[in-house]
Design a protein around this motif. Sequence first.
Motif, short mmCIF file in Angstrom:
data_model
loop_
_atom_site.label_atom_id
_atom_site.label_comp_id
_atom_site.label_asym_id
_atom_site.label_seq_id
_atom_site.Cartn_x
_atom_site.Cartn_y
_atom_site.Cartn_z
N THR A 25 0.87 -1.19 0.00
CA THR A 25 0.00 0.00 0.00
C THR A 25 0.90 1.23 0.00
OG1 THR A 25 -0.09 0.31 2.39
CG2 THR A 25 -1.71 -1.22 1.43
N SER A 26 0.31 2.38 -0.20
CA SER A 26 1.10 3.62 -0.22
C SER A 26 1.71 3.93 1.15
CB SER A 26 0.24 4.78 -0.69
OG SER A 26 -0.84 4.98 0.20
N THR A 27 1.15 3.38 2.21
CA THR A 27 1.69 3.61 3.55
C THR A 27 2.71 2.55 3.96
OG1 THR A 27 -0.13 2.40 4.58
CG2 THR A 27 -0.39 4.80 4.34
N GLY A 28 2.95 1.57 3.09
CA GLY A 28 3.95 0.55 3.38
C GLY A 28 3.42 -0.70 4.05
N THR A 29 2.12 -0.85 4.18
CA THR A 29 1.55 -2.01 4.86
C THR A 29 2.03 -3.29 4.19
OG1 THR A 29 -0.38 -0.69 5.44
CG2 THR A 29 -0.59 -3.08 5.65
N ASP A 62 5.47 5.40 24.06
CA ASP A 62 5.79 6.81 24.22
C ASP A 62 7.18 7.17 23.69
OD1 ASP A 62 7.07 5.36 26.18
OD2 ASP A 62 6.46 6.65 27.83
N ASP A 63 7.83 6.25 22.98
CA ASP A 63 9.15 6.51 22.40
C ASP A 63 8.96 7.01 20.97
OD1 ASP A 63 11.68 6.49 21.28
OD2 ASP A 63 12.20 4.48 22.00
N LEU A 64 9.10 8.31 20.78
CA LEU A 64 8.85 8.91 19.46
C LEU A 64 9.79 8.37 18.39
CD1 LEU A 64 8.11 12.63 20.44
CD2 LEU A 64 6.50 10.77 19.98
N GLU A 65 11.01 7.99 18.77
CA GLU A 65 11.97 7.44 17.81
C GLU A 65 11.51 6.09 17.27
OE1 GLU A 65 14.94 8.79 16.63
OE2 GLU A 65 14.17 10.61 17.59
N GLN A 66 10.77 5.33 18.06
CA GLN A 66 10.32 3.99 17.66
C GLN A 66 8.94 3.98 17.01
OE1 GLN A 66 11.89 0.83 17.92
NE2 GLN A 66 13.60 2.26 18.04
N ARG A 67 8.27 5.12 17.00
CA ARG A 67 6.92 5.17 16.48
C ARG A 67 6.88 4.69 15.03
NH1 ARG A 67 3.59 9.70 18.99
NH2 ARG A 67 3.84 8.42 20.85
N GLY A 68 6.03 3.72 14.77
CA GLY A 68 5.88 3.17 13.43
C GLY A 68 6.81 2.00 13.13
N ALA A 69 7.82 1.78 13.98
CA ALA A 69 8.76 0.68 13.75
C ALA A 69 8.11 -0.68 13.92
CB ALA A 69 9.96 0.80 14.69
N MET A 71 5.46 -1.58 12.45
CA MET A 71 4.68 -1.88 11.24
C MET A 71 5.49 -2.52 10.12
SD MET A 71 1.58 -1.21 12.00
CE MET A 71 0.81 -1.33 10.40
N TRP A 72 6.77 -2.75 10.35
CA TRP A 72 7.58 -3.40 9.32
C TRP A 72 8.78 -4.08 9.97
CZ3 TRP A 72 12.54 -1.33 8.20
CH2 TRP A 72 12.81 -0.11 8.80
N ALA A 73 9.32 -5.06 9.27
CA ALA A 73 10.46 -5.82 9.78
C ALA A 73 11.76 -5.21 9.26
CB ALA A 73 10.36 -7.28 9.35
N ALA A 74 12.64 -4.90 10.18
CA ALA A 74 13.96 -4.39 9.81
C ALA A 74 14.78 -5.51 9.19
CB ALA A 74 14.66 -3.82 11.04
N GLU A 75 15.87 -5.15 8.51
CA GLU A 75 16.71 -6.14 7.82
C GLU A 75 17.19 -7.26 8.74
OE1 GLU A 75 19.59 -4.74 4.74
OE2 GLU A 75 18.95 -2.79 5.54
N HIS A 76 17.52 -6.93 9.99
CA HIS A 76 18.06 -7.93 10.90
C HIS A 76 17.00 -8.82 11.54
CE1 HIS A 76 16.90 -4.71 13.66
NE2 HIS A 76 16.82 -5.66 14.59
N GLU A 77 15.71 -8.48 11.37
CA GLU A 77 14.64 -9.27 11.98
C GLU A 77 14.20 -10.37 11.02
OE1 GLU A 77 12.06 -6.43 14.73
OE2 GLU A 77 12.17 -5.70 12.65
N THR A 78 14.11 -11.58 11.52
CA THR A 78 13.72 -12.70 10.68
C THR A 78 12.23 -13.03 10.86
OG1 THR A 78 14.17 -14.40 12.35
CG2 THR A 78 16.03 -13.70 10.95
N ARG A 79 11.71 -13.74 9.87
CA ARG A 79 10.34 -14.24 9.93
C ARG A 79 10.16 -15.07 11.19
NH1 ARG A 79 7.09 -17.20 5.27
NH2 ARG A 79 8.76 -16.32 4.05
N GLU A 80 11.12 -15.96 11.44
CA GLU A 80 11.03 -16.86 12.60
C GLU A 80 11.04 -16.08 13.91
OE1 GLU A 80 13.19 -17.28 9.99
OE2 GLU A 80 12.01 -18.88 9.05
#
Length: 181
Positions: A25-29, A62-69, A71-80
């Motif tokens: 989606t346009s929001t990255g979902t 309440d961590d503004l730096e982490q807000r939205g994190a 909603m997606w998997a970072a490169e180092h995060e695995t499916r498992e």
Amino acid sequence: MREIREAMLRKLDGLSEYDIRRPLTSTGTNLLGLVKHLSVWESRYFGEVFGRPFPEHVPRWDDLEQRGADMWAAEHETREEITGRYRRVWEHSDATIVALAVDSPGYVPWWPRPDVMLFNVLVHLLTETNRHAGHADILREQLDAEVGPGPDRSGRDAAFRENRRAEIERVAKAAGPATAC
């Protein structure tokens, strides 16, 4: 709730790492992001809200730096890693649900009326999980036409679905112009 949690994970079955992570989606979902999001919020609602924090690190609300994190998997995060955490969150959540009475008090600091009961949180999480499961259904259908919470048992093949889609498109066009007035 257990059934819909399992349905969320089944949406990842048979898909590549790219397909479970790609923004549809346009929001990255994306599918894996929805699972991660549900695990974070379920852990917080059935954890910290009732003074039973989930023992693993999850981003703070309440961590503004982490807000939205969530909603997606970072490169180092695995499916498992993400699906495993989601399953551990279920165990933690279910333990809270079993241990507390439905009218047990909780506190949701990010809500305008933060004093709640377990019942309120159960309804909220059931609604949210089902809402995101609907998103996952649509995302999966965009990827490979897989529909519903499990295998398509309707007997309707891709040709049937394409003909139906074309019929709906024809009716939509006949209803009026493609742009808003």
